[in-house]
Each structure stands twice: as structure tokens, then as C-alpha cells.
Design a protein around this motif. Structure first.
Motif, mmCIF file in Angstrom:
data_model
loop_
_atom_site.group_PDB
_atom_site.id
_atom_site.type_symbol
_atom_site.label_atom_id
_atom_site.label_comp_id
_atom_site.label_asym_id
_atom_site.label_seq_id
_atom_site.Cartn_x
_atom_site.Cartn_y
_atom_site.Cartn_z
ATOM 1 N N GLU A 198 -11.930 12.867 -11.698
ATOM 2 C CA GLU A 198 -12.923 12.734 -12.770
ATOM 3 C C GLU A 198 -14.002 11.713 -12.428
ATOM 4 O O GLU A 198 -15.148 11.851 -12.836
ATOM 5 N N ALA A 199 -13.622 10.664 -11.680
ATOM 6 C CA ALA A 199 -14.572 9.618 -11.308
ATOM 7 C C ALA A 199 -15.365 9.979 -10.054
ATOM 8 O O ALA A 199 -16.278 9.243 -9.671
ATOM 9 N N GLY A 200 -14.983 11.081 -9.402
ATOM 10 C CA GLY A 200 -15.658 11.464 -8.170
ATOM 11 C C GLY A 200 -15.356 10.531 -7.011
ATOM 12 O O GLY A 200 -16.179 10.339 -6.118
ATOM 13 N N LEU A 201 -14.147 9.955 -7.016
ATOM 14 C CA LEU A 201 -13.738 9.017 -5.966
ATOM 15 C C LEU A 201 -12.669 9.636 -5.086
ATOM 16 O O LEU A 201 -11.879 10.462 -5.537
ATOM 17 N N SER A 202 -12.621 9.200 -3.841
ATOM 18 C CA SER A 202 -11.591 9.694 -2.928
ATOM 19 C C SER A 202 -10.429 8.717 -2.803
ATOM 20 O O SER A 202 -9.354 9.091 -2.354
ATOM 21 N N GLU A 203 -10.656 7.471 -3.188
ATOM 22 C CA GLU A 203 -9.552 6.508 -3.185
ATOM 23 C C GLU A 203 -9.693 5.551 -4.356
ATOM 24 O O GLU A 203 -10.789 5.385 -4.917
ATOM 25 N N ALA A 204 -8.580 4.955 -4.716
ATOM 26 C CA ALA A 204 -8.529 4.105 -5.909
ATOM 27 C C ALA A 204 -9.285 2.788 -5.668
ATOM 28 O O ALA A 204 -9.143 2.181 -4.610
ATOM 29 N N PRO A 205 -10.054 2.357 -6.658
ATOM 30 C CA PRO A 205 -10.685 1.049 -6.570
ATOM 31 C C PRO A 205 -9.624 -0.043 -6.621
ATOM 32 O O PRO A 205 -8.659 0.073 -7.365
ATOM 33 N N ARG A 206 -9.787 -1.048 -5.827
ATOM 34 C CA ARG A 206 -8.803 -2.135 -5.746
ATOM 35 C C ARG A 206 -9.340 -3.393 -6.416
ATOM 36 O O ARG A 206 -10.553 -3.602 -6.493
ATOM 37 N N HIS A 207 -8.388 -4.236 -6.861
ATOM 38 C CA HIS A 207 -8.765 -5.524 -7.435
ATOM 39 C C HIS A 207 -9.452 -6.359 -6.362
ATOM 40 O O HIS A 207 -9.027 -6.384 -5.214
ATOM 41 N N GLN A 208 -10.512 -7.039 -6.743
ATOM 42 C CA GLN A 208 -11.217 -7.920 -5.826
ATOM 43 C C GLN A 208 -10.724 -9.359 -5.941
ATOM 44 O O GLN A 208 -10.975 -10.165 -5.076
ATOM 45 N N GLY A 209 -10.056 -9.658 -7.012
ATOM 46 C CA GLY A 209 -9.563 -11.012 -7.241
ATOM 47 C C GLY A 209 -8.346 -10.946 -8.133
ATOM 48 O O GLY A 209 -7.752 -9.899 -8.296
ATOM 49 N N PRO A 210 -7.990 -12.077 -8.753
ATOM 50 C CA PRO A 210 -6.821 -12.062 -9.644
ATOM 51 C C PRO A 210 -7.054 -11.160 -10.839
ATOM 52 O O PRO A 210 -8.175 -11.016 -11.315
ATOM 53 N N SER A 211 -5.982 -10.552 -11.291
ATOM 54 C CA SER A 211 -6.048 -9.665 -12.448
ATOM 55 C C SER A 211 -6.403 -10.460 -13.689
ATOM 56 O O SER A 211 -5.999 -11.606 -13.853
#
Length: 131
Positions: free
Chosen positions: A116-129
């Protein structure tokens, strides 16, 4: 070990407040957190999950509709040809839908969210949650 799942309740199709009032399930947020996935960058694909996994599993003939609302965005419009919109608000008795629920593996939820987002891989956290 079995894969974690999201459970979609059939009765949620019959309520304005179904599917946790349309809110993202905690189980999805928790799973994303353990996988390092930034769930804030993805929409939970509730409508796609219902259309691809729950609706086809229901033994009764149902027609679903999408509703632009802050509540449950996908509901049964008819069950076995009978209008059930009054059921959404508790003004009519609810028909029994079977099965009661379906479980969808988290990897399939992620696949649909990425699609649905048109992405091929999951976005990852860039810092602490921030959760």
C-alpha cells in the motif's frame, strides 16, 4: 515457534466500533517494535486485510463497504442479501458470522502495508523508539 498474528474478528464487520474502533492493533505495534520497523512510516492495512483475508473466509455471503470515518472504516453492508447497516449502531440484531475470526501472520500484514505504501522494504527506526 509459530509466527505472531493479527486476529480479525468477524463481528467487527457489524459495528461502528469494530476492529478496535479502527485503531491500529497493539499487537502490530509491538511486533514492529521488536523487528525494528518504524510503524509510524506505515499505515496499518486494515481494509486490505479485511478484503483479502477476512471477507473471503466468511461462510455467509457478505458485501463490505468502506466508510470515510474516524471509526471502523470497513463494514458489512449486507449479509446473505439483507441490509445490516442498522446493526452497526446496535439498532438491529446482529447476524452470526462464521468463522468468528481469522488470524493473519504479521509478515503478511507487513507485506500488505508495504504494498500500500509502494515500498519494497520496511522503514527502520533511525533512533530510539518514542513509544
Amino acid at each position: 515457534m509459530t509466527e505472531p498474528t493479527v486476529t480479525l474478528s468477524s463481528s467487527s464487520l457489524l459495528s461502528k466500533w469494530g476492529f478496535n474502533d479502527g485503531d491500529t492493533p497493539e499487537s502490530w505495534l509491538d511486533w514492529c517494535e521488536t523487528q525494528g520497523i518504524d510503524y509510524n512510516a506505515l499505515e496499518f492495512p486494515l481494509v486490505a486485510l479485511v478484503r483479502k483475508h477476512l471477507a473471503p473466509a466468511i461462510e455467509q455471503t457478505i458485501e463490505v463497504t468502506e466508510i470515510g470515518t474516524s471509526h471502523n472504516p470497513i463494514r458489512a453492508l449486507t449479509v446473505d442479501g439483507v441490509d445490516v447497516t442498522e446493526v452497526w449502531f446496535g439498532r438491529a440484531p446482529a447476524p452470526n458470522l462464521t468463522p468468528d475470526a481469522v488470524d493473519v501472520p504479521m509478515t503478511e500484514v507487513l507485506r500488505l502495508a508495504l504494498e500500500e505504501a509502494g515500498l519494497s522494504e520496511a522503514p527502520r527506526h533511525q533512533g530510539p523508539s518514542l513509544r
